[in-house]
Write a protein that holds these residues in place. Structure first.
Motif, PDB file in Angstrom:
ATOM      1  N   GLU A   5       0.971  -1.318  -0.129  1.00  0.00           N
ATOM      2  CA  GLU A   5       0.039  -0.047  -0.004  1.00  0.00           C
ATOM      3  C   GLU A   5       0.657   1.203   0.061  1.00  0.00           C
ATOM      4  OE1 GLU A   5      -2.612  -0.170   3.410  1.00  0.00           O
ATOM      5  OE2 GLU A   5      -3.694  -2.079   2.710  1.00  0.00           O
ATOM      6  N   GLY A   6       0.468   2.343  -0.463  1.00  0.00           N
ATOM      7  CA  GLY A   6       0.855   3.700  -0.387  1.00  0.00           C
ATOM      8  C   GLY A   6       1.982   3.743  -1.493  1.00  0.00           C
ATOM      9  N   GLU A   7       1.933   4.635  -2.381  1.00  0.00           N
ATOM     10  CA  GLU A   7       2.675   4.775  -3.524  1.00  0.00           C
ATOM     11  C   GLU A   7       3.964   5.609  -2.867  1.00  0.00           C
ATOM     12  OE1 GLU A   7       0.396   6.529  -6.759  1.00  0.00           O
ATOM     13  OE2 GLU A   7       2.452   7.162  -7.495  1.00  0.00           O
ATOM     14  N   LEU A  10       5.416  -0.635   9.949  1.00  0.00           N
ATOM     15  CA  LEU A  10       5.037  -1.502   8.681  1.00  0.00           C
ATOM     16  C   LEU A  10       3.988  -1.485   8.155  1.00  0.00           C
ATOM     17  CD1 LEU A  10       6.583  -4.224   7.618  1.00  0.00           C
ATOM     18  CD2 LEU A  10       5.325  -5.520   9.418  1.00  0.00           C
ATOM     19  N   VAL A  11       3.953  -1.653   6.866  1.00  0.00           N
ATOM     20  CA  VAL A  11       2.451  -1.684   6.020  1.00  0.00           C
ATOM     21  C   VAL A  11       2.372  -2.828   5.309  1.00  0.00           C
ATOM     22  CG1 VAL A  11       1.725  -0.849   3.814  1.00  0.00           C
ATOM     23  CG2 VAL A  11       3.183   0.695   5.126  1.00  0.00           C
ATOM     24  N   ALA A  12       3.459  -3.978   4.984  1.00  0.00           N
ATOM     25  CA  ALA A  12       3.056  -5.235   4.421  1.00  0.00           C
ATOM     26  C   ALA A  12       4.205  -6.053   4.590  1.00  0.00           C
ATOM     27  CB  ALA A  12       2.653  -5.065   2.990  1.00  0.00           C
ATOM     28  N   ILE A  13       4.132  -7.171   4.672  1.00  0.00           N
ATOM     29  CA  ILE A  13       5.485  -8.271   4.660  1.00  0.00           C
ATOM     30  C   ILE A  13       5.001  -9.402   4.107  1.00  0.00           C
ATOM     31  CG2 ILE A  13       4.629  -9.001   7.122  1.00  0.00           C
ATOM     32  CD1 ILE A  13       7.693  -9.049   7.477  1.00  0.00           C
ATOM     33  N   GLN A  14       6.028 -10.251   3.229  1.00  0.00           N
ATOM     34  CA  GLN A  14       5.935 -11.418   2.889  1.00  0.00           C
ATOM     35  C   GLN A  14       7.152 -12.176   2.716  1.00  0.00           C
ATOM     36  OE1 GLN A  14       3.573 -12.029  -0.447  1.00  0.00           O
ATOM     37  NE2 GLN A  14       4.261 -14.135  -0.814  1.00  0.00           N
ATOM     38  N   ASP A  15       7.017 -13.200   3.070  1.00  0.00           N
ATOM     39  CA  ASP A  15       8.255 -14.254   3.121  1.00  0.00           C
ATOM     40  C   ASP A  15       8.725 -14.478   1.719  1.00  0.00           C
ATOM     41  OD1 ASP A  15       8.875 -17.419   3.099  1.00  0.00           O
ATOM     42  OD2 ASP A  15       6.723 -16.857   2.798  1.00  0.00           O
ATOM     43  N   MET A  16      10.031 -14.961   1.408  1.00  0.00           N
ATOM     44  CA  MET A  16      10.375 -15.244   0.174  1.00  0.00           C
ATOM     45  C   MET A  16      10.565 -16.826   0.224  1.00  0.00           C
ATOM     46  SD  MET A  16      13.187 -12.447  -1.069  1.00  0.00           S
ATOM     47  CE  MET A  16      13.544 -10.700  -0.241  1.00  0.00           C
ATOM     48  N   MET A  55      12.820 -12.095   3.610  1.00  0.00           N
ATOM     49  CA  MET A  55      11.628 -11.415   3.544  1.00  0.00           C
ATOM     50  C   MET A  55      11.727 -10.234   3.110  1.00  0.00           C
ATOM     51  SD  MET A  55       9.409 -12.723   5.860  1.00  0.00           S
ATOM     52  CE  MET A  55       9.136 -13.618   7.602  1.00  0.00           C
ATOM     53  N   LEU A  56      10.545  -9.887   2.345  1.00  0.00           N
ATOM     54  CA  LEU A  56      10.161  -8.388   1.771  1.00  0.00           C
ATOM     55  C   LEU A  56       9.381  -7.703   2.422  1.00  0.00           C
ATOM     56  CD1 LEU A  56      11.308  -7.423  -1.191  1.00  0.00           C
ATOM     57  CD2 LEU A  56       9.081  -8.023  -1.778  1.00  0.00           C
ATOM     58  N   LEU A  57       9.589  -6.527   2.830  1.00  0.00           N
ATOM     59  CA  LEU A  57       8.542  -5.806   3.326  1.00  0.00           C
ATOM     60  C   LEU A  57       8.380  -4.154   2.856  1.00  0.00           C
ATOM     61  CD1 LEU A  57       9.903  -3.823   5.729  1.00  0.00           C
ATOM     62  CD2 LEU A  57      10.354  -5.881   6.882  1.00  0.00           C
ATOM     63  N   VAL A  58       7.127  -3.841   3.004  1.00  0.00           N
ATOM     64  CA  VAL A  58       6.842  -2.414   2.709  1.00  0.00           C
ATOM     65  C   VAL A  58       6.766  -1.506   4.085  1.00  0.00           C
ATOM     66  CG1 VAL A  58       5.249  -0.812   1.440  1.00  0.00           C
ATOM     67  CG2 VAL A  58       5.742  -3.198   0.573  1.00  0.00           C
ATOM     68  N   ALA A  59       7.531  -0.590   4.149  1.00  0.00           N
ATOM     69  CA  ALA A  59       7.502   0.504   5.408  1.00  0.00           C
ATOM     70  C   ALA A  59       6.925   1.603   4.916  1.00  0.00           C
ATOM     71  CB  ALA A  59       8.884   0.587   6.032  1.00  0.00           C
ATOM     72  N   LYS A  60       6.443   2.395   5.994  1.00  0.00           N
ATOM     73  CA  LYS A  60       5.982   3.617   5.688  1.00  0.00           C
ATOM     74  C   LYS A  60       7.045   4.472   5.307  1.00  0.00           C
ATOM     75  CE  LYS A  60       1.921   3.406   8.750  1.00  0.00           C
ATOM     76  NZ  LYS A  60       1.543   3.539   9.970  1.00  0.00           N
ATOM     77  N   ALA A  61       6.819   5.561   4.228  1.00  0.00           N
ATOM     78  CA  ALA A  61       7.841   6.230   4.030  1.00  0.00           C
ATOM     79  C   ALA A  61       8.250   7.280   5.159  1.00  0.00           C
ATOM     80  CB  ALA A  61       7.430   7.222   2.519  1.00  0.00           C
ATOM     81  N   GLY A  62       9.455   7.570   5.372  1.00  0.00           N
ATOM     82  CA  GLY A  62      10.156   8.388   6.255  1.00  0.00           C
ATOM     83  C   GLY A  62      10.437   7.673   7.750  1.00  0.00           C
ATOM     84  N   LYS A 111      10.681   0.700  -4.484  1.00  0.00           N
ATOM     85  CA  LYS A 111       9.333   1.511  -3.826  1.00  0.00           C
ATOM     86  C   LYS A 111       8.261   1.052  -4.612  1.00  0.00           C
ATOM     87  CE  LYS A 111       9.773   5.399  -7.109  1.00  0.00           C
ATOM     88  NZ  LYS A 111      11.111   5.263  -7.870  1.00  0.00           N
ATOM     89  N   VAL A 112       7.155   1.269  -3.918  1.00  0.00           N
ATOM     90  CA  VAL A 112       5.741   1.115  -4.332  1.00  0.00           C
ATOM     91  C   VAL A 112       5.589   2.158  -5.356  1.00  0.00           C
ATOM     92  CG1 VAL A 112       3.539   0.816  -3.720  1.00  0.00           C
ATOM     93  CG2 VAL A 112       5.238   0.009  -1.977  1.00  0.00           C
ATOM     94  N   THR A 113       5.061   1.811  -6.526  1.00  0.00           N
ATOM     95  CA  THR A 113       4.601   2.788  -7.466  1.00  0.00           C
ATOM     96  C   THR A 113       3.105   2.447  -7.883  1.00  0.00           C
ATOM     97  OG1 THR A 113       5.104   1.220  -9.356  1.00  0.00           O
ATOM     98  CG2 THR A 113       6.760   2.653  -8.668  1.00  0.00           C
ATOM     99  N   GLY A 114       2.694   3.381  -8.590  1.00  0.00           N
ATOM    100  CA  GLY A 114       1.150   3.420  -8.895  1.00  0.00           C
ATOM    101  C   GLY A 114       1.009   2.844 -10.332  1.00  0.00           C
ATOM    102  N   ASP A 115       1.928   2.316 -11.067  1.00  0.00           N
ATOM    103  CA  ASP A 115       1.579   1.815 -12.368  1.00  0.00           C
ATOM    104  C   ASP A 115       1.205   0.508 -12.584  1.00  0.00           C
ATOM    105  OD1 ASP A 115       3.883   0.745 -11.933  1.00  0.00           O
ATOM    106  OD2 ASP A 115       5.021   2.081 -13.133  1.00  0.00           O
ATOM    107  N   GLY A 116       1.397  -0.263 -11.328  1.00  0.00           N
ATOM    108  CA  GLY A 116       0.987  -1.876 -11.403  1.00  0.00           C
ATOM    109  C   GLY A 116       1.959  -2.755 -11.920  1.00  0.00           C
TER     110      GLY A 116
END
Lengths: 83, 734
Positions: B194-196, B257-263, B311-318, B339-344
């Motif tokens: 989540e969160g571009e 933390l926004v999202a997390i997934q194991d590899m 693991m791969l994770l998405v954190a909050k910017a900042g 980074k997370v982008t908006g283009d899919g």
């Protein structure tokens, strides 16, 4: 027949992960014992075999190394016959 | 390389390739072909099973998260959730038993703590060929050592599970690992980006060349060239995973933390694409920032590596510094790789240059879905009515049954597992189900794994339904109520219509039983292509069920505890020797019809058993399964610490003595009831409409079994235990 000494070194294949080697490398870093880029650990065996020639000894030791001393799925080995 | 060769190497069909070209509007490059190869493999895409799995019940009032995430989540009250799943690691365990089984355990543990849960229990379901074959002895000892090594190092108790021996698993062992964790129910983490603009972190071990194309391998049959597939084996590092576990849980306690997934399978590729697709977003990563174990790895290798403990994770910017500080504290690499982008799109850069650019959805959601042809296998028509000679010496036959490796004590196996660590285990391995206390509450959780390949081979629908029924019965036998299930469906090559038919029927059986017992399936996995040199295993659905025991002190154990208790058999016995352990072991055949299953009868038995347990009316309860009543009686004589107790049993049958002893009629439980509770017990049985029969009393140091008034078995209990206790060790040391 004579007694012949053989040395066998067994190591993980180069692409296989070596957690033990990594741990040693990490310890060296923490102990500030120089800049060690990487550590790969393995096993060392000394065998004394009865054989008629060095060639025969090497054949026997290679068979033992392949079937017993190493896990061919993950490891490779080197055989050295002492003169 | 010619296109055909390249497609064959990537396990993609020409039609699948054309679909890829259609989605991209161009030919894929080599990296992109690699991405599609793993993401569209059977292992990751469920392309053959998806249409059938849709039929399984996955919802319920307690279900907080169903299939589609790293693991299922069930509300267990007290503000807590149980997070659990079972997963196969059959192919890797065949190639390298120790590391294959160990990394199977490591993988399922990651699936659990990725969701925010602390792992508290492990179990596994293992199947091997007979121990008379040297290779199988090596597979058994290697897999068990691997499981022990990983679970013990992580400090998670292994509560047992099941171990079965059968010819069809010769050269194709099954290693299914289960893990359960506890989480606060409002702190569950999902793998949804989540969160571009949010940073994407890579954490844990470095990436090496190990396991490249493991997912594609798990989607192909083995042949003699399997030797060449060997370098794909991964080596696990449980101590590093322990650090990863603690670091992730610490990070989860913050709100960074926004999202997390194991590899896991398909590594970086799968985790990135799935996180992006779930959030409907794009992710851009720079491969040069990925921590690497060796120099000179190509983008293709980095993308497809299956190195463990990552693991791969998405954190909050900042909040980057916070993330980095936590991982640094635990001595782990944490690298912001994108980074997370908006283009899919999944955009992969190497030194700033784009090396792959593919829509996440195309990889994850738009993979091929096959409705493969199905055909009822011809062998089912050949199933004959069973006509058997009666054994001349019933006592000798009985002793042989106790020495069957499938029936014999599994102590050689589970004693290698630490089953007491964390100090919550209150029913140890060897019981009907593993039970752990939930600290801070009066409750306990019960769990078990069950499946029967023979039944499923001879009647896939019945086999699927019976796996659920037996697992729920085991949960009831310890006094608990099932609240959720997970399944691991081990089958042959789905491109064969007969295999697909078996699969579809087994799924239907699982569905009907789960619906009847109100047990939703919250996740699991499918393992196809369990064939070596074209010979398939018996279709083997393994079902894991988790149950709640509101009062941990009410748990029931499986063995006789007190002299002079009355032994009752709950449920009726028919002469059902088809597909039984007795038929296989003594008569060398697997045919006939598996025992029937009436779901209403089963449900009544289970709720009766639970009520008897909650009222504290019985001293023991033991489910009847492999080997029937005879084996259940014997197992009830042997306590886990070497203590034994005799019994005097009288059975009546209008038919054969071997039938009453070894029939595997379903929906039966053997129990011992103190005489003071007998009246209350019988009244409850009547209330629940469950037939119960008094068959004997406990006590003494011999087992006496009379059939129709004639002595059939009269043996010293310690002698019987000796046979049962040592059979597997003897099989291994031959």
């Amino acid at each position: 027949m004579t007694l012949i000494k053989a040395n066998v070194v067994v190591q993980l294949k180069s692409a296989v992960h070596d957690p033990q080697g990594e741990t040693i490398r990490h310890a060296l870093e923490q102990l500030e014992l120089g800049q060690v880029e990487s550590v790969r650990q393995g096993k060392f065996f000394e065998l004394t075999v009865e054989a008629s020639s060095k060639e025969e000894a090497e054949k026997i030791v290679r068979e033992i190394a392949l079937r017993v001393l190493s896990n061919p799925v993950l490891e490779v080995f080197q055989v050295e016959i002492e003169s | 390389m010619r296109l055909e060769e390249s497609l064959a190497a990537h396990n993609l069909t020409r039609e699948e390739y054309d679909a890829i070209v259609g989605k991209l509007g161009r030919e894929p490059n080599e990296n992109e072909l690699g991405l599609f190869s793993v993401m569209w493999s059977e292992h990751c895409s469920y392309k053959s099973s998806r249409v059938h799995l849709k039929r399984l019940p996955t919802r319920g009032p307690r279900v907080l998260q169903g299939p589609g995430e790293n693991a299922g989540v069930v509300d267990i009250g007290h503000g807590l959730a149980a997070v659990f799943k079972v997963e196969s690691h059959n192919h890797p365990s065949f190639i390298e038993p120790f590391q294959g089984a160990a990394t199977g355990v490591g993988g399922i543990i990651r699936d659990i703590f990725t969701m925010g849960a602390r792992p508290v229990a492990l179990m596994n379901s293992l199947r091997f060929g007979p121990l008379t074959v040297p290779k199988n002895r090596r597979l058994l000892s290697g897999c068990v050592a691997g499981i022990a090594s990983y679970g013990n190092s992580m400090g998670i108790p292994t509560l047992g599970g099941e171990v079965v021996f059968e010819d069809c698993y010769n050269l194709n062992p099954l290693v299914n690992a289960f893990c359960l964790g506890l989480a606060s129910k409002d702190r569950i983490f999902l793998a949804k980006a989540e969160g571009e603009g949010n940073p994407v972190f890579y954490v844990g071990a470095k990436t090496g060349k190990d396991g490249i194309h493991g997912a594609t391998m798990a989607s192909a049959e083995f042949d003699e060239a399997a030797e060449e597939k060997r370098p794909t084996v991964q080596v696990g590092d449980p101590f590093l995973e322990k650090l990863l576990l603690e670091a992730c849980l610490e990070l989860m306690a913050t709100d960074a933390l926004v999202a997390i997934q194991d590899m896991g399978a398909a590594g970086l590729t799968c985790s990135t694409a799935e996180m992006g697709a779930r959030g409907g977003l794009g992710i851009e990563i720079e491969l040069n920032r990925v921590p690497q174990r060796e120099a000179g790895m190509t983008p293709y290798e980095i993308l497809l590596s299956e190195s463990q403990e990552r693991m791969l994770l998405v954190a909050k910017a900042g909040r980057e510094a916070e993330v980095e500080a936590i991982f640094k504290k635990w001595d782990l690499d944490a690298a912001a790789i994108g980074k997370v982008t908006g283009d899919g799109l999944l955009r992969v850069l190497a030194a700033g240059k784009t090396v792959a650019e593919v829509p996440n959805r195309a990889l994850v959601d738009e993979g091929p879905v096959y409705e493969r042809p199905m055909k009822r296998p011809a062998y089912l028509d050949a199933v004959a009515a069973v006509e058997l000679p009666e054994p001349t010496d019933l006592e000798e036959t009985f002793v042989r049954m106790l020495a069957s490796h499938t029936i014999a004590s599994k102590h050689w196996i589970f004693e290698q597992y630490d089953h007491m660590v964390q100090s919550n285990t209150i029913v140890m391995p060897g019981g009907d189900a593993g039970v752990i206390r939930v600290k801070g509450t009066p409750m306990a959780l019960a769990m078990c794994l069950d499946g029967n390949g023979r039944y499923t081979y001879l009647d896939p629908y019945l086999g699927g339904a019976t796996a659920v029924a037996e697992a729920c019965r085991n949960i009831a036998a310890v006094g608990a109520t099932p609240v959720g299930a997970t399944n691991c469906l081990n089958f042959g090559n789905p491109e064969k219509p007969e295999i697909m038919w078996q699969f579809a029927r087994a799924v239907d059986g699982i569905r009907d039983a789960c619906e009847r017992f109100d047990v939703p399936i919250t996740g699991g996995n499918v393992s196809f292509y369990n064939e070596t040199e074209g010979k398939g295993i018996y279709p083997t659905p393994v079902v894991g069920v988790v149950g709640i025991l509101e009062d941990a002190t009410k748990r029931v154990r499986h063995y006789f505890r007190t002299d002079g208790d009355i032994v009752y058999l709950m449920g009726n016995t028919d002469e059902e020797l088809g597909a039984s352990e007795y038929l296989k072991l003594v008569h060398g055949r697997n045919d006939g019809s598996p025992p029937r299953l009436d779901l209403d009868t089963e449900a009544a038995l289970q709720s009766f058993t639970r009520e008897v347990a909650s009222r504290g009316l019985m001293h023991s309860a033991h489910d009847l399964s492999d080997g029937g009543l005879g084996v259940a009686i014997a197992e009830s004589l042997f306590g886990p610490l070497g203590e034994t107790m005799g019994a005097s049993i009288a059975l009546e049958t209008p038919r054969r003595a071997d039938g009453v002893l070894f029939s595997e009629t379903q929906s039966r439980i053997l129990t011992s009831v103190p005489s003071a509770s007998a009246d209350a017990f019988l009244a409850l049985a009547e209330e629940h409409g469950v037939p119960v029969k008094r068959i004997g009393v406990t006590g003494g140091d011999t087992l006496e079994i009379r059939v129709n008034g004639t002595s059939a078995i009269s043996k010293n209990v310690d002698d019987l235990r000796e046979v049962w206790w040592n059979a597997i060790e003897k099989g291994l040391l031959r």
